[in-house]
Design a protein around this motif. Structure first.
Motif, PDB file in Angstrom:
ATOM      1  N   ALA A  67       0.833  -1.199   0.000  1.00  0.00           N
ATOM      2  CA  ALA A  67       0.000   0.000   0.000  1.00  0.00           C
ATOM      3  C   ALA A  67       0.874   1.257   0.000  1.00  0.00           C
ATOM      4  N   LYS A  68       0.393   2.256  -0.685  1.00  0.00           N
ATOM      5  CA  LYS A  68       1.098   3.543  -0.708  1.00  0.00           C
ATOM      6  C   LYS A  68       0.414   4.568   0.187  1.00  0.00           C
ATOM      7  N   ARG A  69      -0.896   4.657   0.076  1.00  0.00           N
ATOM      8  CA  ARG A  69      -1.649   5.587   0.939  1.00  0.00           C
ATOM      9  C   ARG A  69      -2.794   4.818   1.587  1.00  0.00           C
ATOM     10  N   VAL A  70      -2.771   4.743   2.898  1.00  0.00           N
ATOM     11  CA  VAL A  70      -3.703   3.891   3.651  1.00  0.00           C
ATOM     12  C   VAL A  70      -4.596   4.752   4.540  1.00  0.00           C
ATOM     13  N   LEU A  71      -5.874   4.399   4.577  1.00  0.00           N
ATOM     14  CA  LEU A  71      -6.800   5.011   5.529  1.00  0.00           C
ATOM     15  C   LEU A  71      -7.244   3.941   6.518  1.00  0.00           C
ATOM     16  N   VAL A  72      -6.949   4.150   7.798  1.00  0.00           N
ATOM     17  CA  VAL A  72      -7.412   3.258   8.864  1.00  0.00           C
ATOM     18  C   VAL A  72      -8.624   3.922   9.512  1.00  0.00           C
ATOM     19  N   VAL A  73      -9.758   3.247   9.503  1.00  0.00           N
ATOM     20  CA  VAL A  73     -10.994   3.816  10.047  1.00  0.00           C
ATOM     21  C   VAL A  73     -11.331   3.122  11.363  1.00  0.00           C
ATOM     22  N   VAL A  74     -11.450   3.915  12.430  1.00  0.00           N
ATOM     23  CA  VAL A  74     -11.780   3.382  13.757  1.00  0.00           C
ATOM     24  C   VAL A  74     -12.985   4.134  14.304  1.00  0.00           C
ATOM     25  N   ALA A  75     -13.538   3.622  15.387  1.00  0.00           N
ATOM     26  CA  ALA A  75     -14.739   4.223  15.969  1.00  0.00           C
ATOM     27  C   ALA A  75     -14.424   5.196  17.094  1.00  0.00           C
ATOM     28  N   HIS A  76     -13.409   4.875  17.906  1.00  0.00           N
ATOM     29  CA  HIS A  76     -13.105   5.693  19.090  1.00  0.00           C
ATOM     30  C   HIS A  76     -11.610   5.925  19.235  1.00  0.00           C
ATOM     31  N   PRO A  77     -11.230   6.998  19.917  1.00  0.00           N
ATOM     32  CA  PRO A  77      -9.824   7.135  20.307  1.00  0.00           C
ATOM     33  C   PRO A  77      -9.437   5.950  21.200  1.00  0.00           C
ATOM     34  N   ALA A  96       4.526   3.555   4.040  1.00  0.00           N
ATOM     35  CA  ALA A  96       3.201   3.936   3.557  1.00  0.00           C
ATOM     36  C   ALA A  96       2.769   5.254   4.197  1.00  0.00           C
ATOM     37  N   ASP A  97       1.976   6.007   3.473  1.00  0.00           N
ATOM     38  CA  ASP A  97       1.400   7.250   3.986  1.00  0.00           C
ATOM     39  C   ASP A  97       0.105   6.889   4.705  1.00  0.00           C
ATOM     40  N   VAL A  98       0.162   6.780   6.033  1.00  0.00           N
ATOM     41  CA  VAL A  98      -0.960   6.269   6.831  1.00  0.00           C
ATOM     42  C   VAL A  98      -1.802   7.426   7.361  1.00  0.00           C
ATOM     43  N   HIS A  99      -3.108   7.346   7.098  1.00  0.00           N
ATOM     44  CA  HIS A  99      -4.074   8.325   7.603  1.00  0.00           C
ATOM     45  C   HIS A  99      -5.047   7.620   8.535  1.00  0.00           C
ATOM     46  N   LEU A 100      -5.545   8.360   9.522  1.00  0.00           N
ATOM     47  CA  LEU A 100      -6.484   7.797  10.495  1.00  0.00           C
ATOM     48  C   LEU A 100      -7.771   8.609  10.494  1.00  0.00           C
ATOM     49  N   LEU A 101      -8.895   7.911  10.353  1.00  0.00           N
ATOM     50  CA  LEU A 101     -10.211   8.528  10.491  1.00  0.00           C
ATOM     51  C   LEU A 101     -10.867   7.947  11.731  1.00  0.00           C
ATOM     52  N   GLN A 161     -13.355  10.889   2.742  1.00  0.00           N
ATOM     53  CA  GLN A 161     -11.934  10.778   3.052  1.00  0.00           C
ATOM     54  C   GLN A 161     -11.175  10.010   1.975  1.00  0.00           C
ATOM     55  N   LEU A 162     -11.774   8.934   1.484  1.00  0.00           N
ATOM     56  CA  LEU A 162     -11.122   8.136   0.448  1.00  0.00           C
ATOM     57  C   LEU A 162     -10.871   8.951  -0.814  1.00  0.00           C
ATOM     58  N   GLU A 163     -11.870   9.723  -1.208  1.00  0.00           N
ATOM     59  CA  GLU A 163     -11.738  10.504  -2.431  1.00  0.00           C
ATOM     60  C   GLU A 163     -10.818  11.702  -2.245  1.00  0.00           C
ATOM     61  N   MET A 164     -10.911  12.343  -1.096  1.00  0.00           N
ATOM     62  CA  MET A 164     -10.095  13.533  -0.840  1.00  0.00           C
ATOM     63  C   MET A 164      -8.611  13.180  -0.752  1.00  0.00           C
ATOM     64  N   LEU A 165      -8.318  12.048  -0.164  1.00  0.00           N
ATOM     65  CA  LEU A 165      -6.921  11.647   0.043  1.00  0.00           C
ATOM     66  C   LEU A 165      -6.380  10.763  -1.082  1.00  0.00           C
ATOM     67  N   ASP A 166      -7.249  10.326  -1.983  1.00  0.00           N
ATOM     68  CA  ASP A 166      -6.861   9.423  -3.064  1.00  0.00           C
ATOM     69  C   ASP A 166      -6.213   8.156  -2.495  1.00  0.00           C
ATOM     70  N   VAL A 167      -6.949   7.528  -1.601  1.00  0.00           N
ATOM     71  CA  VAL A 167      -6.457   6.358  -0.862  1.00  0.00           C
ATOM     72  C   VAL A 167      -6.508   5.108  -1.738  1.00  0.00           C
ATOM     73  N   ASP A 168      -5.475   4.262  -1.629  1.00  0.00           N
ATOM     74  CA  ASP A 168      -5.485   2.997  -2.374  1.00  0.00           C
ATOM     75  C   ASP A 168      -5.779   1.790  -1.491  1.00  0.00           C
ATOM     76  N   THR A 169      -5.725   1.962  -0.146  1.00  0.00           N
ATOM     77  CA  THR A 169      -5.977   0.841   0.770  1.00  0.00           C
ATOM     78  C   THR A 169      -6.766   1.329   1.988  1.00  0.00           C
ATOM     79  N   LEU A 170      -7.842   0.628   2.274  1.00  0.00           N
ATOM     80  CA  LEU A 170      -8.681   0.930   3.438  1.00  0.00           C
ATOM     81  C   LEU A 170      -8.592  -0.234   4.414  1.00  0.00           C
ATOM     82  N   VAL A 171      -8.356   0.073   5.693  1.00  0.00           N
ATOM     83  CA  VAL A 171      -8.280  -0.955   6.743  1.00  0.00           C
ATOM     84  C   VAL A 171      -9.262  -0.575   7.842  1.00  0.00           C
ATOM     85  N   THR A 172     -10.116  -1.513   8.234  1.00  0.00           N
ATOM     86  CA  THR A 172     -11.079  -1.216   9.292  1.00  0.00           C
ATOM     87  C   THR A 172     -11.538  -2.512   9.963  1.00  0.00           C
ATOM     88  N   PHE A 173     -12.584  -2.431  10.782  1.00  0.00           N
ATOM     89  CA  PHE A 173     -13.112  -3.586  11.519  1.00  0.00           C
ATOM     90  C   PHE A 173     -13.862  -4.538  10.594  1.00  0.00           C
TER      91      PHE A 173
END
Length: 291
Positions: A67-77, A96-101, A161-173
């Motif tokens: 992955a080059k740009r990853v978005l990790v989506v979580v529910a809580h801090p 990888a360029d890791v982003h957190l939502l 977030q996916l479109e704004m960041l041009d994410v190639d990989t999404l990781v979540t629950f």
């Protein structure tokens, strides 16, 4: 004659009693021996897997999602440390360029403002830059295990977030949300909604974090052989690396009550993450199970 017969019967009963306890003790001794032998062999397998496959493999190829740009989506801090720590740590290390939502500020106990800062501190420890963190504060997405989040709202936030960041990989629950928390599961159902409604970006690969049974969940390091056998995508941290995830978790000071100290010590999610790539077909099967 009658007295002799009674005496003989008592002697027979006593011998049967002794025989019963002798056989019982022998059974338990053998059972303990077999369990001890099995446990020793399993520990040996764990050490072999750790040394041969986990410890020696080059860091940059171990479990790589490419992955080059990853978005990790979580529910809580604190979700990012409690559940996704090994994944985030390794992705950052692999360049990888890791982003957190984070979809809520964790205000269930009225500590939302504190937990916000703790999130930033923990992400700094894990390697996520401040500018890559997005925390949502929406009254429709309150931190509460009894409130079902509206799926279309969550899906829209993720899509943006996916479109704004041009994410190639999404990781979540996954559907189980690791701890069966309804807010965690809501994230998965939002991703499922995006697949069904065909609003998931085509270039984005989606991975979900495997939920495991409670025994495996608290095996810690000893879940390593099962993780290698049952999963093709896995992130494993060495002892020295796992300390960094522990330090990140301890930045969430408001959440470090006694049982979370136990969680940090025993949970596999502090050292091992196994991921599963999902597609529309997988989503349809999951939703059929729910129906």
């Amino acid at each position: 004659m009658l007295l002799f017969s009674s005496y003989y019967d008592l002697e027979l009963l006593y011998s049967l009693y002794l025989k019963f306890w002798a056989e019982t003790l022998l059974y338990f001794r053998n059972f303990t021996l077999y369990i001890s032998l099995w446990f020793f062999c399993y520990i040996l397998v764990c050490c072999v897997v750790y040394r041969r496959y986990a410890r020696r493999l080059p860091t940059r190829t171990r479990g790589s999602l490419r992955a080059k740009r990853v978005l990790v989506v979580v529910a809580h801090p604190d979700d990012e440390c409690m559940f996704f720590g090994p994944t985030i740590f390794r992705l950052c290390e692999q360049g990888a360029d890791v982003h957190l939502l984070c979809l809520s500020n964790g205000n269930f106990e009225g500590k939302g403002h504190i937990r916000r800062q703790e999130l930033w501190d923990a992400c700094e420890e894990l390697g996520i830059p401040d500018k890559n963190i997005c925390l949502i504060n929406d009254t429709r997405l309150r931190d509460n295990p009894k409130i079902n989040w509206p799926v279309p709202v969550v899906a829209k936030l993720i899509q943006r977030q996916l479109e704004m960041l041009d994410v190639d990989t999404l990781v979540t629950f996954d559907r189980g949300g690791v701890s069966s928390h309804v807010n965690h599961s809501a994230v998965f159902y939002a991703v499922a909604y995006m697949f069904v409604e065909k609003i998931m970006p085509t270039r984005c690969t989606v991975y979900t974090l495997d939920s495991v049974n409670i025994l495996r969940k608290y095996l810690g390091f000893f879940d390593l052989p099962l993780s290698f056998v049952l999963s093709s995508k896995r992130y494993f941290l060495r002892w020295t690396e796992s300390r960094r995830v522990v330090r990140a978790m301890k930045r969430h000071k408001s959440q470090m009550v006694w049982f979370r100290h136990l969680y940090v010590c025993f949970s596999r999610y502090m050292v091992i993450n196994t991921l599963r790539r999902i597609s529309l077909t997988d989503i349809e099967l999951e939703l059929e199970v729910d129906d």
